[in-house]
Design a protein around this motif. Sequence first.
Motif, short mmCIF file in Angstrom:
data_model
loop_
_atom_site.label_atom_id
_atom_site.label_comp_id
_atom_site.label_asym_id
_atom_site.label_seq_id
_atom_site.Cartn_x
_atom_site.Cartn_y
_atom_site.Cartn_z
N ALA A 81 15.82 -43.38 20.49
CA ALA A 81 16.84 -42.86 19.59
C ALA A 81 17.73 -43.97 19.04
O ALA A 81 18.28 -43.86 17.94
N ALA A 82 17.85 -45.05 19.81
CA ALA A 82 18.64 -46.21 19.37
C ALA A 82 17.86 -47.12 18.43
O ALA A 82 18.34 -48.18 18.04
N GLY A 83 16.63 -46.72 18.12
CA GLY A 83 15.83 -47.46 17.17
C GLY A 83 14.85 -48.45 17.75
O GLY A 83 14.20 -49.19 17.02
N LYS A 84 14.72 -48.48 19.08
CA LYS A 84 13.80 -49.41 19.71
C LYS A 84 12.41 -48.76 19.87
O LYS A 84 12.30 -47.57 20.14
N THR A 85 11.40 -49.57 19.67
CA THR A 85 10.03 -49.10 19.84
C THR A 85 9.61 -49.32 21.29
O THR A 85 9.48 -50.47 21.74
#
Length: 400
Positions: free
Chosen positions: A29-33
């Motif tokens: 959700a924080a944008g990390k893959t």
Amino acid sequence: MTIALAERVIALKPSASIVARQKVLELQAAGKTIIDLTIGEPDLDTPAHIIEAATAAAKGGDTHYTVPMGTPALRKAIAAKLKRDNNLDYALNEVIVGVGAKQLIYEAFAATLDSGDEVIVPAPYWVSYPDITAIHGGRPVIVDCPEADGFKLTPQSLEKAITPRTKWLVLNSPNNPSGAVYSREELAALADVLRAAPHVLVLTDEIYEHLTYGDRVMSLGEVAPDLIGRLLIVNGVSKAYAMTGWRIGYAAGPAPLIAAINKLIGQSTSCASSVSQAAAAAALSGDQSCVRDVTEIFRKRRDRMFELLDGTPGLSLRKPEGAFYFYPSVAGLIGKTTPEGKVLASDLDVSLYLLEAAHVAVLDGGAYGMSPYIRMSFGGAMEGIEAGCRAIRKACEALV
């Protein structure tokens, strides 16, 4: 206002797998893959004929409470499955349905454990066995089952662990997290010990029964029918039929124990979903080729994960015989230093390093009662498995 929580809840640890899943979702959700190798479920869709049965049930008005034990149709399907697959005969009053297999383990311990009663739990173990024991006043007796013994309980270790306070032995085959599967001969040897301890009940968790890559899994009751009177078989449709979200488990055992569990369900969840029960009945009584297809998919994923990770510096892994997890030793990584200068002192450190450096989520072996190991799932798609394994190898090669 301060709410005073019960001591049993304060002492209860959250499920490690659920915590890990939540952490992965937060990072994503924080944008990390993040490549998630913690998942404890198939990534596959429920087979179409099972969904069709559920749809027909809902459209036909099968949307009401059932009796706590479960619908007669589903219990008949369970009894027929036990006869077909395990050569075991159970009457309908010896079969019960729960909201997942976990509920039935919970209620079985609630029905039988008094304060100080002991439950033998071979390690490595599924994370919830000790905590479910403790929340009901029992004492988990953890018995180490080292890799040298195939991660399996030996007759000698079992005999040593039994005391006058022992109430239950928990056997999980195929095992989560190790993938170990007990042979007929190994179960027969354990049965010999149990015959000398008639006060000990046995809970066999067979949820991964059909996900095996060698000989058919044997049930203890099939190997030692004289122990049926103190055996509770717990299973469900979650893994083999890709039905984790439908929340249907089942158990078979002595009628008095089933009646006690039924009483508890009547005062807690009332019953499992009627639509889910219709789906589960279709799963158990319908075409079983979908189970064979799922097993073959996991076999290919297992073999590919082994191919990619074999020879990785610091990892020592063996092919699991069942379930969909690898449980490699990371002893060769303990004491290594990361590129940032941190020394890895435990398998938890290793799992955190892989999350930070490789963006791969795994679970530390300490959560399963045995270190230094990590658990990696091949329940997800091949693409994620391949990317995750390559990232893990690269991260391990970067250690000094």
